[in-house]
Write a protein that holds these residues in place. Structure first.
Motif, PDB file in Angstrom:
ATOM      1  N   VAL A  43      23.429  82.576  22.684  1.00 46.40           N
ATOM      2  CA  VAL A  43      22.983  82.731  21.297  1.00 46.40           C
ATOM      3  C   VAL A  43      21.482  82.456  21.200  1.00 46.40           C
ATOM      4  CG1 VAL A  43      23.258  81.934  18.925  1.00 46.40           C
ATOM      5  CG2 VAL A  43      25.250  82.078  20.435  1.00 46.40           C
ATOM      6  N   LEU A  44      20.800  83.324  20.456  1.00 46.96           N
ATOM      7  CA  LEU A  44      19.377  83.158  20.177  1.00 46.96           C
ATOM      8  C   LEU A  44      19.177  82.959  18.685  1.00 46.96           C
ATOM      9  CD1 LEU A  44      17.873  86.164  22.231  1.00 46.96           C
ATOM     10  CD2 LEU A  44      18.675  83.953  23.081  1.00 46.96           C
ATOM     11  N   ASP A  45      18.310  82.028  18.318  1.00 49.27           N
ATOM     12  CA  ASP A  45      17.934  81.851  16.918  1.00 49.27           C
ATOM     13  C   ASP A  45      16.584  81.157  16.869  1.00 49.27           C
ATOM     14  OD1 ASP A  45      18.035  81.681  14.052  1.00 49.27           O
ATOM     15  OD2 ASP A  45      20.221  81.752  14.193  1.00 49.27           O
ATOM     16  N   VAL A  46      16.029  81.054  15.663  1.00 48.21           N
ATOM     17  CA  VAL A  46      14.643  80.600  15.543  1.00 48.21           C
ATOM     18  C   VAL A  46      14.502  79.099  15.352  1.00 48.21           C
ATOM     19  CG1 VAL A  46      13.799  82.796  14.677  1.00 48.21           C
ATOM     20  CG2 VAL A  46      14.679  81.083  13.064  1.00 48.21           C
TER      21      VAL A  46
ATOM     22  N   ILE B 122      22.202  87.487  18.654  1.00 50.27           N
ATOM     23  CA  ILE B 122      20.908  87.145  18.060  1.00 50.27           C
ATOM     24  C   ILE B 122      21.132  86.836  16.585  1.00 50.27           C
ATOM     25  CG2 ILE B 122      18.555  87.881  17.614  1.00 50.27           C
ATOM     26  CD1 ILE B 122      18.746  89.817  19.924  1.00 50.27           C
ATOM     27  N   GLY B 123      20.937  85.574  16.225  1.00 47.05           N
ATOM     28  CA  GLY B 123      21.150  85.143  14.840  1.00 47.05           C
ATOM     29  C   GLY B 123      22.501  84.502  14.653  1.00 47.05           C
TER      30      GLY B 123
ATOM     31  N   PHE C 109      19.199  79.634  23.208  1.00 48.45           N
ATOM     32  CA  PHE C 109      17.760  79.694  23.438  1.00 48.45           C
ATOM     33  C   PHE C 109      17.064  80.061  22.139  1.00 48.45           C
ATOM     34  CE2 PHE C 109      19.700  81.202  27.450  1.00 48.45           C
ATOM     35  CZ  PHE C 109      19.294  80.174  28.296  1.00 48.45           C
ATOM     36  N   LEU C 110      15.821  79.626  22.001  1.00 51.01           N
ATOM     37  CA  LEU C 110      15.025  80.055  20.862  1.00 51.01           C
ATOM     38  C   LEU C 110      14.787  81.554  20.951  1.00 51.01           C
ATOM     39  CD1 LEU C 110      12.412  77.166  20.601  1.00 51.01           C
ATOM     40  CD2 LEU C 110      14.304  77.643  19.027  1.00 51.01           C
ATOM     41  N   SER C 111      14.802  82.204  19.796  1.00 55.24           N
ATOM     42  CA  SER C 111      14.665  83.658  19.748  1.00 55.24           C
ATOM     43  C   SER C 111      13.192  84.033  19.806  1.00 55.24           C
ATOM     44  CB  SER C 111      15.301  84.199  18.462  1.00 55.24           C
ATOM     45  OG  SER C 111      15.273  85.598  18.444  1.00 55.24           O
ATOM     46  N   ASN C 112      12.698  84.209  21.014  1.00 53.18           N
ATOM     47  CA  ASN C 112      11.323  84.634  21.259  1.00 53.18           C
ATOM     48  C   ASN C 112      11.282  85.307  22.639  1.00 53.18           C
ATOM     49  OD1 ASN C 112      10.958  82.607  23.316  1.00 53.18           O
ATOM     50  ND2 ASN C 112      10.623  81.093  21.697  1.00 53.18           N
ATOM     51  N   PRO C 113      10.161  85.854  23.060  1.00 49.78           N
ATOM     52  CA  PRO C 113      10.125  86.568  24.340  1.00 49.78           C
ATOM     53  C   PRO C 113      10.542  85.730  25.546  1.00 49.78           C
ATOM     54  CG  PRO C 113       8.241  87.199  23.018  1.00 49.78           C
ATOM     55  CD  PRO C 113       8.926  86.083  22.273  1.00 49.78           C
TER      56      PRO C 113
ATOM     57  N   PRO D 235      11.251  92.617  15.848  1.00 48.25           N
ATOM     58  CA  PRO D 235      11.171  91.686  16.980  1.00 48.25           C
ATOM     59  C   PRO D 235      12.518  91.452  17.676  1.00 48.25           C
ATOM     60  CG  PRO D 235       9.843  90.861  15.170  1.00 48.25           C
ATOM     61  CD  PRO D 235      10.614  92.033  14.631  1.00 48.25           C
ATOM     62  N   THR D 236      13.614  91.391  16.916  1.00 50.68           N
ATOM     63  CA  THR D 236      14.925  91.204  17.567  1.00 50.68           C
ATOM     64  C   THR D 236      15.384  92.496  18.225  1.00 50.68           C
ATOM     65  OG1 THR D 236      16.102  91.618  15.468  1.00 50.68           O
ATOM     66  CG2 THR D 236      15.609  89.327  16.036  1.00 50.68           C
ATOM     67  N   ALA D 237      15.030  93.641  17.651  1.00 55.00           N
ATOM     68  CA  ALA D 237      15.326  94.910  18.308  1.00 55.00           C
ATOM     69  C   ALA D 237      14.608  95.006  19.648  1.00 55.00           C
ATOM     70  CB  ALA D 237      14.921  96.079  17.400  1.00 55.00           C
ATOM     71  N   ASP D 238      13.367  94.540  19.680  1.00 58.09           N
ATOM     72  CA  ASP D 238      12.613  94.554  20.935  1.00 58.09           C
ATOM     73  C   ASP D 238      13.249  93.638  21.975  1.00 58.09           C
ATOM     74  OD1 ASP D 238      10.841  96.314  19.741  1.00 58.09           O
ATOM     75  OD2 ASP D 238       9.368  94.760  19.240  1.00 58.09           O
ATOM     76  N   LEU D 239      13.719  92.471  21.543  1.00 56.25           N
ATOM     77  CA  LEU D 239      14.415  91.576  22.472  1.00 56.25           C
ATOM     78  C   LEU D 239      15.660  92.253  23.030  1.00 56.25           C
ATOM     79  CD1 LEU D 239      14.296  88.091  20.666  1.00 56.25           C
ATOM     80  CD2 LEU D 239      13.006  88.794  22.688  1.00 56.25           C
ATOM     81  N   SER D 240      16.416  92.903  22.159  1.00 49.79           N
ATOM     82  CA  SER D 240      17.641  93.576  22.594  1.00 49.79           C
ATOM     83  C   SER D 240      17.352  94.597  23.677  1.00 49.79           C
ATOM     84  CB  SER D 240      18.313  94.271  21.403  1.00 49.79           C
ATOM     85  OG  SER D 240      18.649  93.355  20.396  1.00 49.79           O
TER      86      SER D 240
END
Length: 341
Positions: A198-201, A175-176, A218-222, A248-253
């Motif tokens: 990899v996720l990013d915004v 993430i990032g 993928f875009l970093s969102n739910p 928000p990234t902790a929640d994704l993790s």
């Protein structure tokens, strides 16, 4: 000499003139050839007066430093004038159990890291009190490789710690894909056979991730949660590396890690993953990474010499350093910003 300093709580860094230091007995004077700008600097400058726990101001920034030994004080051994080096940043006492094993970032007496707890290397010259903090780099380009000292070392420790789980058929999520994350992608490809997601915004960040080896982005969102689950037969990611560290990234993790997987937090922010019987899949472990050891930095330098990692940098002069930090603050740096005196 010129130096970039953080001088007052809530201010932005300023370029100032200060005295050029002279090495005393046992000290080493380094002529700085490159210094990296880091989001950790923004964290320091974003602290309130109550939260600020670093070197009393003014603070010369710069904990990623490369240079050439300019002069040595009496009694200094094992380093030569003219030697090209990079700086191991988390200086410890050198005598406690952790320091004796090279893991000075976990010093029992606390770190004296330059640019954080002591004056750093975003200046024309810098003083050192021990040659053990200087790692030779030979012919490596200091501008392209100065960030090995943090943007290389920190993700290396993160990835290295997770390698026992990253066997063939597993999936690692990063993430990032910024200054540290884009190096982690390369390390995962070089050191493991895991599929790297990899996720990013933003699309520009994801393009950088693909350029350095990401298998999926993928875009970093739910929406990334079901996307990762689809890639992993519904199981989730074996290891999630969070290089952002916000909630928000902790929640994704927490929602995409697999049973018996790991969440490895690298980003310096206030996000947290609650580890409990009902908050994450069972047998999940969590780890917060703190820089890396001196021996690990030597290993990172060897990987760079072999071409296994290549840090994307944007170069600025020391006069341009305040503008570089404005770009960093605005999220406009692709990779790592490097200041060249």
């Amino acid at each position: 000499m010129k130096a970039l300093q953080y001088r007052a709580i809530g201010s932005r860094p300023e370029l100032v003139e200060i005295d050029t230091p002279t090495p005393a007995a046992g000290e080493i004077l380094l002529k700085v050839t490159a210094a990296g700008a880091c989001h950790s600097d923004e964290f320091i400058m974003g602290a309130s007066e109550e939260e600020y726990s670093f070197k009393p101001l003014p603070l010369t920034l710069g904990h990623e430093v490369a240079g050439v030994v300019e002069a040595i004080g009496s009694g200094v051994r094992d380093v030569e004038v003219g030697e090209a080096v990079i700086v191991y940043g988390p200086w410890g006492c050198g005598r406690c159990y952790h320091c004796a094993g090279g893991a000075e970032q976990n010093c029992e007496k606390g770190m004296r890291a330059p640019g954080i707890y002591s004056d750093g290397g975003m200046a024309e010259y810098m003083i050192f009190d021990d040659a053990r903090h200087l790692v030779p780099i030979g012919d490596l380009d200091p501008v392209k490789n100065v960030s090995l000292t943090d943007a290389g070392l920190t993700p290396y420790r993160a990835v290295k710690s997770a390698l026992p789980k990253l066997v063939p058929g597993t999936t690692a999520v990063v993430i990032g894909s910024g200054g540290l994350g884009h190096v982690a992608i390369q390390l995962l490809k070089a050191l493991s056979s895991a599929t790297v997601v990899v996720l990013d915004v933003g699309e520009a960040q994801l393009e950088l991730a693909r350029t350095v080896g990401a298998d999926h982005t993928f875009l970093s969102n739910p929406d990334a949660i079901p996307a990762v689950k689809d890639l992993t037969r519904g199981l989730g990611a074996t290891v999630v590396f969070d290089f952002v560290g916000i909630q928000p990234t902790a929640d994704l993790s927490a929602k995409m890690v697999a049973a018996a997987g790991s969440v490895v937090v690298v980003g310096v922010a206030s996000g947290a993953v609650p580890i409990g019987q009902t908050t994450v899949p069972l047998d999940v472990t969590g780890r917060a990474i703190n820089w890396g050891s001196r021996t690990e930095l030597m290993e990172v330098v060897e990987l760079a010499k072999r071409g296994a990692i290549n840090i994307h940098v944007e170069q600025f002069s020391l006069d341009e350093a305040p503008a570089a930090y404005e770009k960093l603050h605005a999220g406009e740096i692709r990779g790592r910003a490097v200041i060249v005196p």
